[in-house]
Write a protein that holds these residues in place. Structure first.
Motif, PDB file in Angstrom:
ATOM      1  N   LEU A 156       0.830  -1.199   0.000  1.00 37.52           N
ATOM      2  CA  LEU A 156       0.000   0.000   0.000  1.00 37.52           C
ATOM      3  C   LEU A 156       0.866   1.252   0.000  1.00 37.52           C
ATOM      4  O   LEU A 156       0.643   2.188  -0.791  1.00 37.52           O
ATOM      5  N   GLU A 157       1.864   1.294   0.861  1.00 38.61           N
ATOM      6  CA  GLU A 157       2.734   2.467   0.956  1.00 38.61           C
ATOM      7  C   GLU A 157       3.478   2.712  -0.354  1.00 38.61           C
ATOM      8  O   GLU A 157       3.639   3.865  -0.783  1.00 38.61           O
ATOM      9  N   GLN A 158       3.917   1.632  -0.998  1.00 36.33           N
ATOM     10  CA  GLN A 158       4.669   1.784  -2.243  1.00 36.33           C
ATOM     11  C   GLN A 158       3.773   2.276  -3.377  1.00 36.33           C
ATOM     12  O   GLN A 158       4.179   3.132  -4.180  1.00 36.33           O
ATOM     13  N   VAL A 159       2.562   1.760  -3.454  1.00 32.67           N
ATOM     14  CA  VAL A 159       1.637   2.207  -4.502  1.00 32.67           C
ATOM     15  C   VAL A 159       1.260   3.671  -4.277  1.00 32.67           C
ATOM     16  O   VAL A 159       1.149   4.449  -5.241  1.00 32.67           O
ATOM     17  N   ILE A 160       1.078   4.063  -3.033  1.00 30.93           N
ATOM     18  CA  ILE A 160       0.822   5.478  -2.724  1.00 30.93           C
ATOM     19  C   ILE A 160       1.977   6.338  -3.232  1.00 30.93           C
ATOM     20  O   ILE A 160       1.763   7.383  -3.860  1.00 30.93           O
ATOM     21  N   ALA A 161       3.206   5.893  -2.995  1.00 34.18           N
ATOM     22  CA  ALA A 161       4.385   6.669  -3.398  1.00 34.18           C
ATOM     23  C   ALA A 161       4.483   6.810  -4.910  1.00 34.18           C
ATOM     24  O   ALA A 161       4.738   7.905  -5.431  1.00 34.18           O
ATOM     25  N   VAL A 162       4.283   5.719  -5.648  1.00 31.82           N
ATOM     26  CA  VAL A 162       4.436   5.809  -7.105  1.00 31.82           C
ATOM     27  C   VAL A 162       3.303   6.602  -7.732  1.00 31.82           C
ATOM     28  O   VAL A 162       3.503   7.318  -8.724  1.00 31.82           O
ATOM     29  N   GLN A 163       2.106   6.523  -7.163  1.00 34.99           N
ATOM     30  CA  GLN A 163       0.998   7.297  -7.705  1.00 34.99           C
ATOM     31  C   GLN A 163       1.159   8.789  -7.387  1.00 34.99           C
ATOM     32  O   GLN A 163       0.798   9.652  -8.212  1.00 34.99           O
ATOM     33  N   ALA A 164       1.691   9.122  -6.217  1.00 36.59           N
ATOM     34  CA  ALA A 164       1.949  10.527  -5.884  1.00 36.59           C
ATOM     35  C   ALA A 164       2.938  11.130  -6.867  1.00 36.59           C
ATOM     36  O   ALA A 164       2.751  12.253  -7.363  1.00 36.59           O
ATOM     37  N   ASP A 165       3.983  10.389  -7.170  1.00 29.34           N
ATOM     38  CA  ASP A 165       4.982  10.875  -8.128  1.00 29.34           C
ATOM     39  C   ASP A 165       4.386  11.004  -9.522  1.00 29.34           C
ATOM     40  O   ASP A 165       4.641  11.979 -10.237  1.00 29.34           O
ATOM     41  N   TYR A 194       3.743  13.717  -2.748  1.00 35.20           N
ATOM     42  CA  TYR A 194       3.309  14.530  -3.892  1.00 35.20           C
ATOM     43  C   TYR A 194       3.991  15.899  -3.865  1.00 35.20           C
ATOM     44  O   TYR A 194       4.498  16.380  -4.887  1.00 35.20           O
ATOM     45  N   ASP A 195       4.000  16.538  -2.693  1.00 32.35           N
ATOM     46  CA  ASP A 195       4.591  17.874  -2.587  1.00 32.35           C
ATOM     47  C   ASP A 195       6.069  17.866  -2.958  1.00 32.35           C
ATOM     48  O   ASP A 195       6.552  18.788  -3.632  1.00 32.35           O
ATOM     49  N   VAL A 196       6.793  16.844  -2.527  1.00 34.72           N
ATOM     50  CA  VAL A 196       8.226  16.770  -2.852  1.00 34.72           C
ATOM     51  C   VAL A 196       8.415  16.734  -4.371  1.00 34.72           C
ATOM     52  O   VAL A 196       9.209  17.496  -4.939  1.00 34.72           O
ATOM     53  N   ALA A 197       7.685  15.842  -5.046  1.00 33.84           N
ATOM     54  CA  ALA A 197       7.829  15.710  -6.500  1.00 33.84           C
ATOM     55  C   ALA A 197       7.333  16.962  -7.221  1.00 33.84           C
ATOM     56  O   ALA A 197       7.959  17.443  -8.171  1.00 33.84           O
ATOM     57  N   PHE A 198       6.217  17.489  -6.773  1.00 31.56           N
ATOM     58  CA  PHE A 198       5.590  18.642  -7.418  1.00 31.56           C
ATOM     59  C   PHE A 198       6.457  19.890  -7.273  1.00 31.56           C
ATOM     60  O   PHE A 198       6.741  20.597  -8.249  1.00 31.56           O
ATOM     61  N   HIS A 199       6.910  20.166  -6.070  1.00 32.39           N
ATOM     62  CA  HIS A 199       7.699  21.382  -5.843  1.00 32.39           C
ATOM     63  C   HIS A 199       9.084  21.282  -6.476  1.00 32.39           C
ATOM     64  O   HIS A 199       9.587  22.275  -7.008  1.00 32.39           O
ATOM     65  N   ARG A 200       9.682  20.108  -6.414  1.00 35.05           N
ATOM     66  CA  ARG A 200      10.975  19.932  -7.090  1.00 35.05           C
ATOM     67  C   ARG A 200      10.827  20.178  -8.589  1.00 35.05           C
ATOM     68  O   ARG A 200      11.665  20.839  -9.216  1.00 35.05           O
ATOM     69  N   GLY A 201       9.751  19.663  -9.159  1.00 38.10           N
ATOM     70  CA  GLY A 201       9.514  19.857 -10.585  1.00 38.10           C
ATOM     71  C   GLY A 201       9.281  21.307 -10.948  1.00 38.10           C
ATOM     72  O   GLY A 201       9.784  21.795 -11.970  1.00 38.10           O
ATOM     73  N   TRP A 202       8.523  22.025 -10.132  1.00 35.36           N
ATOM     74  CA  TRP A 202       8.277  23.438 -10.406  1.00 35.36           C
ATOM     75  C   TRP A 202       9.561  24.251 -10.343  1.00 35.36           C
ATOM     76  O   TRP A 202       9.770  25.169 -11.154  1.00 35.36           O
ATOM     77  N   ARG A 203      10.402  23.946  -9.391  1.00 35.49           N
ATOM     78  CA  ARG A 203      11.666  24.695  -9.314  1.00 35.49           C
ATOM     79  C   ARG A 203      12.499  24.483 -10.576  1.00 35.49           C
ATOM     80  O   ARG A 203      13.086  25.429 -11.103  1.00 35.49           O
ATOM     81  N   LEU A 211      -3.552   1.542  10.426  1.00 36.78           N
ATOM     82  CA  LEU A 211      -2.336   1.473   9.607  1.00 36.78           C
ATOM     83  C   LEU A 211      -2.572   2.026   8.207  1.00 36.78           C
ATOM     84  O   LEU A 211      -1.718   2.735   7.647  1.00 36.78           O
ATOM     85  N   ALA A 212      -3.726   1.698   7.625  1.00 33.99           N
ATOM     86  CA  ALA A 212      -4.036   2.184   6.286  1.00 33.99           C
ATOM     87  C   ALA A 212      -4.185   3.705   6.270  1.00 33.99           C
ATOM     88  O   ALA A 212      -3.698   4.385   5.348  1.00 33.99           O
ATOM     89  N   GLU A 213      -4.832   4.242   7.299  1.00 36.20           N
ATOM     90  CA  GLU A 213      -5.014   5.688   7.371  1.00 36.20           C
ATOM     91  C   GLU A 213      -3.672   6.402   7.510  1.00 36.20           C
ATOM     92  O   GLU A 213      -3.456   7.463   6.901  1.00 36.20           O
ATOM     93  N   GLU A 214      -2.778   5.838   8.310  1.00 34.91           N
ATOM     94  CA  GLU A 214      -1.448   6.422   8.448  1.00 34.91           C
ATOM     95  C   GLU A 214      -0.706   6.393   7.117  1.00 34.91           C
ATOM     96  O   GLU A 214      -0.013   7.356   6.750  1.00 34.91           O
ATOM     97  N   ALA A 215      -0.846   5.318   6.391  1.00 36.25           N
ATOM     98  CA  ALA A 215      -0.189   5.214   5.082  1.00 36.25           C
ATOM     99  C   ALA A 215      -0.732   6.260   4.118  1.00 36.25           C
ATOM    100  O   ALA A 215       0.034   6.917   3.387  1.00 36.25           O
ATOM    101  N   LEU A 216      -2.042   6.451   4.091  1.00 35.34           N
ATOM    102  CA  LEU A 216      -2.649   7.406   3.168  1.00 35.34           C
ATOM    103  C   LEU A 216      -2.199   8.838   3.451  1.00 35.34           C
ATOM    104  O   LEU A 216      -2.139   9.670   2.528  1.00 35.34           O
ATOM    105  N   LYS A 217      -1.862   9.114   4.688  1.00 37.09           N
ATOM    106  CA  LYS A 217      -1.389  10.459   5.039  1.00 37.09           C
ATOM    107  C   LYS A 217      -0.046  10.781   4.384  1.00 37.09           C
ATOM    108  O   LYS A 217       0.341  11.959   4.310  1.00 37.09           O
ATOM    109  N   THR A 218       0.674   9.770   3.928  1.00 38.08           N
ATOM    110  CA  THR A 218       1.988  10.011   3.323  1.00 38.08           C
ATOM    111  C   THR A 218       1.878  10.526   1.896  1.00 38.08           C
ATOM    112  O   THR A 218       2.871  10.993   1.319  1.00 38.08           O
ATOM    113  N   PHE A 219       0.694  10.415   1.288  1.00 36.57           N
ATOM    114  CA  PHE A 219       0.555  10.846  -0.113  1.00 36.57           C
ATOM    115  C   PHE A 219       0.929  12.312  -0.279  1.00 36.57           C
ATOM    116  O   PHE A 219       1.708  12.655  -1.179  1.00 36.57           O
TER     117      PHE A 219
END
Length: 506
Positions: free
Chosen positions: A237-246, A345-354, A333-341
């Motif tokens: 779950l955590e890994q799929v959240i990470a790849v979808q956020a990116d 997302y912000d890391v990838a999004f803001h890095r890309g904008w810069r 556990l699932a709710e905690e994982a979803l909070k990581t999205f």
């Protein structure tokens, strides 16, 4: 040109070898899919083969052009090692749950180990009816096939994870939508076709054994290191959240609107899939919607990150029975994982904008600078792609011929923002040439603009002329190159060329 440039008749005889299929999904229990044979078409003809992708897959080019190869690409017949199946899945479509969808016009021919050792699916779209067709004809018209070919290959060239297109074939048959149209089949290549909706299919049936089998298969195929974790299904779950956020961050950075972000259109692998009513924005508008069936704007450009989280929550719900034996703990556990999205997302999004603005270091106030530019672009109907592409010419000062200001209804709004931007650039010790190179390799000049796609479809449907399709495809697979002889392809549409709606093509 790098690929085949003519629509050719059924093919030549050859001794070349058929693809070496190495199937795994077809060996899961029968409730995961239905087996299907060929659905013949009358007169298959090649539109185009993606030769670089064929080489990457290790598929013999001569065989693809043979009668046997074209028969496979059209769905008329398959090599002995193929095991054609239609996959079962469910899904939330525009928020409404449908417990059984499945491949109604697609067929997974088999799996191939490519030249880098990666397992890839080979799937036909538009190859005919399956048990999941739900009254449809299972066919595709040439327009949606060409749209997916162009957009998926453009996305790959932009460096965005995506399914790919190996080939497009005319069937010689007519399909009936609002009007009679030429039929076609697209060969799609994917890391896999496992979707959030695949897990939902078994979750709604309370088939915990199947959920576990599917999760183990997905881990083994996409994230094998997770099998060593103490809680491998939570890690999935955590890994799929990470790849979808990116992935969604990458969409946003190029102005891409998927158009139909149903849970059956989100892959576990993190690849973009199902290019139906998709589109790239011309002028920037965060509320932009193109899909003719998205009447409420559910999948508008700015809504895509939030919809991704909503879809991932449905994935988490499907995994609950195997995340933890105690249901309350599984939910926690699932709710905690979803909070990581959001953080991912912000890391990838803001890095890309810069990078798009030529900034190398993170500073307080950068997000305000970015937000103010987007606000000015929205208020002035500035073209999304060209604004960022032309910005590289403005690094050292206003350049009269760069044309950024002319993209704004009120150029002064850009000029005032640009003063602040250059002041921010001066706080870093990078040379203008270095900064410009990063910006030009980040901000594409060419995207598959809607009016260009519509023009190539019209030429193919009305005149059986595929030369505009060939040229557009050759342009968009080199999105960062200047290509001065084709600079018209970079321009936004005239008012009479504007495309206001795109369609699913089912």
């Amino acid at each position: 040109m790098a690929e085949s440039t003519a629509v050719r008749q059924s093919g030549r005889q050859t001794r070349a070898a058929a693809p070496a299929f190495d199937n795994s999904y077809a060996h899961l229990p029968d409730r995961f899919f239905t087996r299907s044979g060929a659905n013949t078409v009358s007169a298959p003809k090649l539109i185009r083969i993606n030769w670089p992708l064929a080489a990457e897959l290790g598929i013999d080019a001569g065989w693809l052009e043979s009668r046997e190869g074209i028969a496979m690409l059209a769905g008329n017949g398959f090599p002995a090692a193929a095991e054609p199946i239609a996959l079962a899945y469910a899904g939330h479509q525009f928020g409404n749950f449908v417990p059984q969808l499945g491949d109604g016009r697609a067929l997974l021919v088999g799996e191939i180990i490519d030249t880098s050792g990666k397992r890839r699916d080979l799937q036909l779209k538009g190859s005919g009816r399956t048990l999941f067709s739900r009254g449809g004809d299972g066919r595709a018209a040439v327009g949606p096939v060409m749209r997916e070919y162009v957009v998926s290959e453009a996305m790959a060239a932009l460096g965005i994870p995506t399914t790919r297109t190996l080939a497009a074939v005319l069937t010689g048959d007519t399909v009936y939508r609002e009007t009679p149209l030429p039929g076609a089949v697209l060969t799609r290549v994917a890391a896999s076709h496992i979707r959030i909706g695949t897990f939902q299919y078994f979750a709604v049936r309370q088939d915990v054994e199947a959920i576990r089998l599917l999760a183990d298969h997905a881990i083994g195929r996409h994230f094998p290191d997770l099998a060593k974790r103490d809680q491998p299904y939570l890690a999935l779950l955590e890994q799929v959240i990470a790849v979808q956020a990116d992935l969604v961050a990458r969409w946003m950075l190029v102005g891409f609107i998927h158009g139909v972000m149903n849970t059956d259109n989100m892959t576990i692998s993190g690849e973009t899939i199902d290019y139906g009513p998709c589109a790239f924005m011309d002028e920037y508008d965060p509320a932009k919607v193109f899909s003719s069936i998205d009447r409420q704007g559910r999948y508008a450009y700015a809504n895509q990150p939030g919809i991704a989280v909503w879809n991932l929550a449905r994935f988490a719900e499907s995994l609950l029975p195997i995340i933890h034996e105690d249901q309350d703990e599984a939910v926690r556990l699932a709710e905690e994982a979803l909070k990581t999205f959001q953080a991912a997302y912000d890391v990838a999004f803001h890095r890309g904008w810069r990078r798009k603005l030529g900034l190398f270091a993170e500073q307080e106030g950068d997000l305000q600078l970015i937000g103010d530019l987007l606000k000015a672009m929205a208020g002035n109907r500035a073209d999304f792609t060209l604004t960022f592409r032309r910005l590289a010419a403005e690094i050292e000062g206003p350049a009269g011929d760069s044309g950024v200001g002319r993209l704004f209804a009120d150029p002064k709004e850009f000029d005032e923002w640009a003063v602040r931007w250059r002041r921010r650039l001066a706080e870093e010790s990078k040379l203008p040439a270095e900064r410009r190179q990063v910006m030009l390799s980040t901000n594409p000049k060419y995207i598959p603009r809607n009016h260009r796609i519509e023009a190539v479809i019209k030429a193919a449907v009305e005149d059986a002329d595929f030369r505009p399709f060939e040229e557009l495809l050759d342009v968009v697979v080199r999105p960062f190159d200047e290509q001065p002889e084709r600079s018209d392809y970079a321009l936004p549409p005239r008012e009479d060329e504007r495309v206001l709606q795109t369609f699913c093509g089912t």
